[in-house]
Design an enzyme around this catalytic site. Structure first.
Site, PDB file in Angstrom:
ATOM      1  N   LYS A   1       0.764  -1.134  -0.054  1.00  0.00           N
ATOM      2  CA  LYS A   1      -0.030  -0.084  -0.078  1.00  0.00           C
ATOM      3  C   LYS A   1       0.806   1.334   0.113  1.00  0.00           C
ATOM      4  O   LYS A   1       2.037   1.241   0.539  1.00  0.00           O
ATOM      5  CB  LYS A   1      -0.852   0.027   1.321  1.00  0.00           C
ATOM      6  CG  LYS A   1      -0.222   0.235   2.451  1.00  0.00           C
ATOM      7  CD  LYS A   1       0.130   1.433   2.992  1.00  0.00           C
ATOM      8  CE  LYS A   1      -0.716   2.650   2.892  1.00  0.00           C
ATOM      9  NZ  LYS A   1      -0.235   3.911   3.400  1.00  0.00           N
TER      10      LYS A   1
ATOM     11  N   THR B   1       6.064   5.893   2.028  1.00  0.00           N
ATOM     12  CA  THR B   1       5.243   5.303   2.837  1.00  0.00           C
ATOM     13  C   THR B   1       4.450   4.441   2.473  1.00  0.00           C
ATOM     14  O   THR B   1       3.619   4.449   1.988  1.00  0.00           O
ATOM     15  CB  THR B   1       4.185   6.367   3.309  1.00  0.00           C
ATOM     16  OG1 THR B   1       4.917   7.712   3.662  1.00  0.00           O
ATOM     17  CG2 THR B   1       3.558   5.982   4.201  1.00  0.00           C
TER      18      THR B   1
ATOM     19  N   GLU C   1      -0.592  10.168  -5.129  1.00  0.00           N
ATOM     20  CA  GLU C   1      -1.656  10.856  -4.984  1.00  0.00           C
ATOM     21  C   GLU C   1      -1.671  12.005  -6.043  1.00  0.00           C
ATOM     22  O   GLU C   1      -0.757  12.851  -6.377  1.00  0.00           O
ATOM     23  CB  GLU C   1      -1.517  11.721  -3.521  1.00  0.00           C
ATOM     24  CG  GLU C   1      -1.878  10.715  -2.603  1.00  0.00           C
ATOM     25  CD  GLU C   1      -1.468  11.456  -1.111  1.00  0.00           C
ATOM     26  OE1 GLU C   1      -1.894  10.506  -0.127  1.00  0.00           O
ATOM     27  OE2 GLU C   1      -1.025  12.496  -0.954  1.00  0.00           O
TER      28      GLU C   1
END
EC number: 2.3.1.35
Lengths: 409, 409
Positions: A186, A197, A280
């Site tokens: 993820k 991350t 993102e």
């Protein structure tokens, strides 16, 4: 928004490996947010973790438990992962909560608490909602299964702002046999080297000694998860775990080690690239190939300087062949005695820069045609050595700002 | 968009200093885009320039001309500044164009070409539109004047994406006399240390020896323009020039040097802060005070790591007290042996972090109240030494993306 179309693979079952997922109400009601991965007793396990000084409580606990298992020649057989809350910046209470969740899971399965490794991802600085989390452990254990759907549900159970789930599976020949590697991951923001991350969990049915497993994981991470960046932020919670169940072929001969290492890197690069493609707000997938460096670190420094440049990233978003911004970013990279006359910069097949300025046969039309693509390679030749590095990144879009300005609301 | 309300000051005239501005059609028709600053023969001049390896042609030429003047004990009496085109990444043609513009101006005024310093800002990689530029020199010279309006017009003639013009003026007592410092600057994007993307021109009527002028300028830049960042990109064209006309009081006594240095730093800090307040898309003005470091460089490293974090910057934009992002950014700063237990982080008067996690008396309401402000100070105490640094930055907004995705169109 995500770049390219990457279907989730069908993961083969691995002997002794079961995955269970539950909706514990940590993230949002009804969403899968708690995952248990169970390994057989024969497994060996390696892990790499964030280097953020403020690393999260579960990172501290997972490292300590992994070390304790190693000392006893045991495997940490249960990996407990929650999304929706990172249990980071939570001080003593956070450490207590991470340990307590391991203890409760261990009690359910009749194991020792240190045989459980905790992982958390999500908002930083909020206390872990322990009541919901602990209540979710039994349903997650009840759901344990080994089939492809269990892998897919687990991949879904660990995501945060990801817009899609991420998995990779490869087969590697070992003598007359084959071993399998299944990986899920993820991550889509707060992504950069020193682990991005991200959480990554890879399991193989091969038999591999712990020391070798450590080395293989470190090397593969160095050329995959440590070569990606969305926004230059390193998270408090990054972790990548690799388990070898020991149920299949043994990896000891040099040729097998090399074949396995290649397969492992393929899985990790696939997962790392999937994270960038789902970065993102990403509308572009950008490969930075820096060659002709005096050392790999120098190549990485140049690649990351360009990859982190907001001006390069917004030009990519705008499909604007503003190559001067790439040149300016290369020029400010921390490289000693930089001879700009020897540098060339190419955008896919189009030469942008040579001889210290714009390439003589460059045309705006050619540059714009490349910039309009979704997948773009920027190749920078420093002309001063033989070392190289590849880094993957995404662009900087309005949606990136929206996602991160609204994340907690 | 810009943060706070800062009027352009009324600049007093300085003996022998004239400024002329023209609309040469380099930027957009009818906009002032060419500026000449004229100094008296008695002047001494110091300059600091970008450290970008791909530094622009005018930077090369300005440095060479400044050095040639120094050797002859002369001042570079004419500064020729154009906006709309950076003349960067333009190779040999760019060098020729920069030299040619100096030659043409010199011919007009009966000076030597090396007595002219060229400065350019704007798009990188396009050839300088020489016909327009050369044709604008005579009108700019004709417009030379010393009054306040001339300073204001010059400030207007050097901007690019700036939404407002930037100036600062201070008076410094020197014995029974006073000297004046007038400064103008441009810059709002591609801004970070090693000069920010900016041009700054400061003139004083004091008399200062060249060697002292060099030292004073370097020190003041180190604590002003090198302590700001909008987006971490260092331009190819940055330059800051300081001229002392020698028409006023002489600065030689230690006390006067100190007073002048303080005045100079005040001017440069004002200009640097004005650049951040006008940062592309800025809705917040953020001061990062890092204290308790073992060295100034360590404090700067932490401050810039936080100031460059897109996640911190988007949280600031959203007025979201997501202090975990600040903690995560501090945690990934390049500091050896970081003891997070000793770190405290404050947002204005509100303690966010202590003892490795959220401060015990922190409340979301208190954090949100501070984050709603336009001017915010983030104070980070590393608890390991006496060194400190202050850095100023802005947030990352939708408008930043819009401005930089659309800049060339």
């Amino acid at each position: 928004m995500a770049v390219g179309d990457i279907p989730f693979p069908t993961m083969p079952a691995l002997d002794g490996v079961r995955l269970g997922t539950a909706a514990a109400g940590i993230k949002k009601p009804g969403q899968r947010d708690l995952v248990v991965i169970e390994l057989p007793e024969t497994a060996s396990v390696a892990g790499v973790f964030t280097r953020n000084a403020f690393c999260a409580a579960p990172v501290h606990v997972a490292k300590a438990h992994l070390a304790a298992c190693r000392e006893q020649g045991k495997a940490p057989r249960y990996w407990l992962i929650n999304t929706g809350n990172a249990n980071a910046g939570t001080g003593e209470q956070g450490m207590h909560d991470a340990r307590e969740s391991c203890r409760v899971l261990a009690e359910h399965v009749g194991a020792q608490p240190h045989e459980v490794l905790p992982f958390s991802t999500g908002v930083i600085g909020e206390p872990l909602p322990m009541e919901a989390l602990l209540a979710g452990i039994a349903p997650a254990l009840d759901a344990r299964a080994c089939h492809a759907a269990a892998w897919e549900q687990a991949a879904r159970g660990i995501v945060t702002t990801d817009t899609r789930i991420k998995g990779a599976s490869v087969d590697v020949p070992v003598g007359a046999q084959r071993v399998t590697l299944n990986g899920i991951a993820k991550g889509s923001g707060m992504i950069r080297p020193d682990m991005a991350t991200m959480l990554g969990f890879v399991v193989t049915d091969a038999e591999i000694a712990p020391a070798l497993l450590d080395r293989l994981l470190c090397e593969a991470v160095e050329h995959s998860f440590n070569c990606i960046t969305v926004d230059s932020d390193t998270s408090t919670n990054d972790a990548c775990l690799l388990a070898a169940t020991g149920c299949g072929a043994s990896i000891t001969r040099d040729a097998d080690v090399q074949a396995f290492a290649a397969g492992l890197q393929q899985v990790l690069v696939s997962l790392a690239q999937a994270i960038i493609r789902d970065g993102e707000g990403a509308t572009k997938f950008v490969t930075l190939d820096v060659v002709g460096a005096t050392a790999r670190q120098e190549a990485l420094d140049v690649a990351f300087t360009v990859a982190h440049s907001p001006l390069v990233k917004t030009a990519l978003y705008a499909s604007d062949a503003n190559w001067g911004r790439i040149l300016a970013a290369v020029g400010r990279a921390p490289v000693a005695d930089f001879d700009v006359e020897r540098v060339t910069i190419d955008l896919d097949e189009v030469r942008l820069v040579e001889g210290g300025g714009r390439a003589s046969d460059y045309t705006e039309a050619a540059g714009s045609a490349v910039m309009a693509r979704e997948d773009i390679t920027i190749r920078i030749d420093l002309g001063r050595g033989d070392a190289q590095a590849t880094v993957w990144t995404s662009d900087l879009s309005h949606e990136y700002v929206s996602i991160n300005a609204d994340y907690r609301s």
